[in-house]
Design a protein around this motif. Sequence first.
Motif, PDB file in Angstrom:
ATOM      1  N   SER A  54     -42.661   6.543  -2.168  1.00  0.00           N
ATOM      2  CA  SER A  54     -43.566   5.503  -1.695  1.00  0.00           C
ATOM      3  C   SER A  54     -44.305   4.791  -2.820  1.00  0.00           C
ATOM      4  CB  SER A  54     -44.593   6.099  -0.725  1.00  0.00           C
ATOM      5  OG  SER A  54     -43.965   6.698   0.386  1.00  0.00           O
ATOM      6  N   THR A  55     -44.286   5.357  -4.035  1.00  0.00           N
ATOM      7  CA  THR A  55     -45.122   4.797  -5.101  1.00  0.00           C
ATOM      8  C   THR A  55     -44.377   4.373  -6.358  1.00  0.00           C
ATOM      9  OG1 THR A  55     -45.573   7.041  -5.919  1.00  0.00           O
ATOM     10  CG2 THR A  55     -47.172   6.089  -4.390  1.00  0.00           C
ATOM     11  N   PHE A  56     -43.215   4.945  -6.642  1.00  0.00           N
ATOM     12  CA  PHE A  56     -42.660   4.742  -7.988  1.00  0.00           C
ATOM     13  C   PHE A  56     -42.325   3.292  -8.277  1.00  0.00           C
ATOM     14  CE2 PHE A  56     -38.392   5.301  -6.052  1.00  0.00           C
ATOM     15  CZ  PHE A  56     -37.632   4.377  -6.768  1.00  0.00           C
ATOM     16  N   ARG A  57     -41.920   2.544  -7.250  1.00  0.00           N
ATOM     17  CA  ARG A  57     -41.548   1.143  -7.483  1.00  0.00           C
ATOM     18  C   ARG A  57     -42.751   0.263  -7.833  1.00  0.00           C
ATOM     19  NH1 ARG A  57     -38.542   3.063  -3.222  1.00  0.00           N
ATOM     20  NH2 ARG A  57     -36.258   2.974  -3.476  1.00  0.00           N
ATOM     21  N   ASP A  58     -43.959   0.742  -7.574  1.00  0.00           N
ATOM     22  CA  ASP A  58     -45.162  -0.032  -7.917  1.00  0.00           C
ATOM     23  C   ASP A  58     -45.498   0.061  -9.398  1.00  0.00           C
ATOM     24  OD1 ASP A  58     -45.601  -0.857  -5.261  1.00  0.00           O
ATOM     25  OD2 ASP A  58     -46.628   1.010  -4.785  1.00  0.00           O
ATOM     26  N   PHE A  59     -44.907   1.001 -10.101  1.00  0.00           N
ATOM     27  CA  PHE A  59     -45.113   1.115 -11.542  1.00  0.00           C
ATOM     28  C   PHE A  59     -44.140   0.194 -12.276  1.00  0.00           C
ATOM     29  CE2 PHE A  59     -46.921   5.076 -10.004  1.00  0.00           C
ATOM     30  CZ  PHE A  59     -48.069   5.199 -10.786  1.00  0.00           C
ATOM     31  N   PRO A  60     -44.459  -0.173 -13.512  1.00  0.00           N
ATOM     32  CA  PRO A  60     -43.544  -1.042 -14.268  1.00  0.00           C
ATOM     33  C   PRO A  60     -42.178  -0.390 -14.455  1.00  0.00           C
ATOM     34  CG  PRO A  60     -45.686  -0.875 -15.356  1.00  0.00           C
ATOM     35  CD  PRO A  60     -45.686   0.148 -14.265  1.00  0.00           C
ATOM     36  N   LYS A  61     -41.144  -1.215 -14.471  1.00  0.00           N
ATOM     37  CA  LYS A  61     -39.817  -0.696 -14.774  1.00  0.00           C
ATOM     38  C   LYS A  61     -39.830  -0.078 -16.166  1.00  0.00           C
ATOM     39  CE  LYS A  61     -37.248  -3.794 -11.752  1.00  0.00           C
ATOM     40  NZ  LYS A  61     -36.213  -4.846 -11.633  1.00  0.00           N
ATOM     41  N   GLY A  62     -39.111   1.023 -16.312  1.00  0.00           N
ATOM     42  CA  GLY A  62     -39.116   1.752 -17.566  1.00  0.00           C
ATOM     43  C   GLY A  62     -40.079   2.933 -17.567  1.00  0.00           C
ATOM     44  N   THR A  63     -40.908   3.040 -16.528  1.00  0.00           N
ATOM     45  CA  THR A  63     -41.834   4.170 -16.451  1.00  0.00           C
ATOM     46  C   THR A  63     -41.055   5.479 -16.381  1.00  0.00           C
ATOM     47  OG1 THR A  63     -43.552   2.862 -15.365  1.00  0.00           O
ATOM     48  CG2 THR A  63     -43.656   5.237 -15.064  1.00  0.00           C
ATOM     49  N   VAL A  64     -41.582   6.505 -17.041  1.00  0.00           N
ATOM     50  CA  VAL A  64     -40.994   7.847 -17.010  1.00  0.00           C
ATOM     51  C   VAL A  64     -41.821   8.687 -16.043  1.00  0.00           C
ATOM     52  CG1 VAL A  64     -40.447   9.909 -18.349  1.00  0.00           C
ATOM     53  CG2 VAL A  64     -40.174   7.631 -19.373  1.00  0.00           C
ATOM     54  N   HIS A  65     -41.158   9.279 -15.063  1.00  0.00           N
ATOM     55  CA  HIS A  65     -41.844  10.068 -14.041  1.00  0.00           C
ATOM     56  C   HIS A  65     -41.509  11.548 -14.237  1.00  0.00           C
ATOM     57  CE1 HIS A  65     -42.790   6.342 -11.839  1.00  0.00           C
ATOM     58  NE2 HIS A  65     -41.546   5.964 -12.128  1.00  0.00           N
ATOM     59  N   LEU A  66     -42.510  12.337 -14.569  1.00  0.00           N
ATOM     60  CA  LEU A  66     -42.342  13.782 -14.723  1.00  0.00           C
ATOM     61  C   LEU A  66     -42.614  14.433 -13.377  1.00  0.00           C
ATOM     62  CD1 LEU A  66     -41.995  16.400 -16.308  1.00  0.00           C
ATOM     63  CD2 LEU A  66     -44.359  16.189 -17.076  1.00  0.00           C
ATOM     64  N   VAL A  67     -41.610  15.088 -12.822  1.00  0.00           N
ATOM     65  CA  VAL A  67     -41.697  15.679 -11.487  1.00  0.00           C
ATOM     66  C   VAL A  67     -41.737  17.196 -11.634  1.00  0.00           C
ATOM     67  CG1 VAL A  67     -40.649  15.794  -9.204  1.00  0.00           C
ATOM     68  CG2 VAL A  67     -40.403  13.720 -10.583  1.00  0.00           C
TER      69      VAL A  67
END
Length: 256
Positions: A54-67
């Motif tokens: 629900s949230t990742f697309r709101d961040f700039p492209k190229g963002t690194v998401h640590l899960v």
Amino acid sequence: MALVTILSDFGDNDYYLPAVKASMLSINPQLNIIDISNQIRSFDIAQAAFILRSTFRDFPKGTVHLVAINTTGGMAEGYIGVKLEEHIFIGPNNGILSLLADHEPGIMVKFADLHLKETTFPAKDILAPIAAKVASGAAIHDFGGPLQGFKKMISRQSKVTKDQILGHVVHVDVYGNLITNIRKADFDKLNPGKYTIDFNREQLNRLNHGYDEVEPGDCFAFFNSLGLLEIGIYHGDGAGLLGMKMDSIVYINFET
């Protein structure tokens, strides 16, 4: 330099979260680290996947998401990096990353043994260093090779016929509002103009545009900013007062 987000079940009252951040900042003190949430219920992949999707697309492209959800339970399946819609995800191969979109990632990498360690804290000792280096300019290919065994989980889908949409609650938010998997696009396609929304002995025959269109204590239903049907009680705990929870059934019945 890319942003780094963290999604975890660490909470805020233990040493786990600052230790993971310290691991990344020791590699690059200039990193911009943003918390998505660290209040995921312990090991709850479904809740984590819903919030991240629900949230990742709101961040700039190229963002690194640590899960970092159930990372110690993922040792047998390994740890991976994937590229999806110009975002990079670093995490365990436990199925959570398969729930972020209706299509597979364009790039999937399994981290090589060279980058893995004997550890009881893989989020800090394995995932955080890789996330920091990728955010600083490295490619996920630098840390492994093509992933063959992408662990997949299947999210529950609504059932759609010309007479009815049958959905389920897929998320209960902090206010007790119930978000379902009934999509506005399906409703708009089928809606003949007259319908009822049925859930746990309640029935509504209209959609609202927001929370405050009903009186405090009354039920509401509307399609939220995610394009999903949300129901609840204005200024009340909808889940508790309606006796509903994750996976509770919600119907939209069309009258022709």
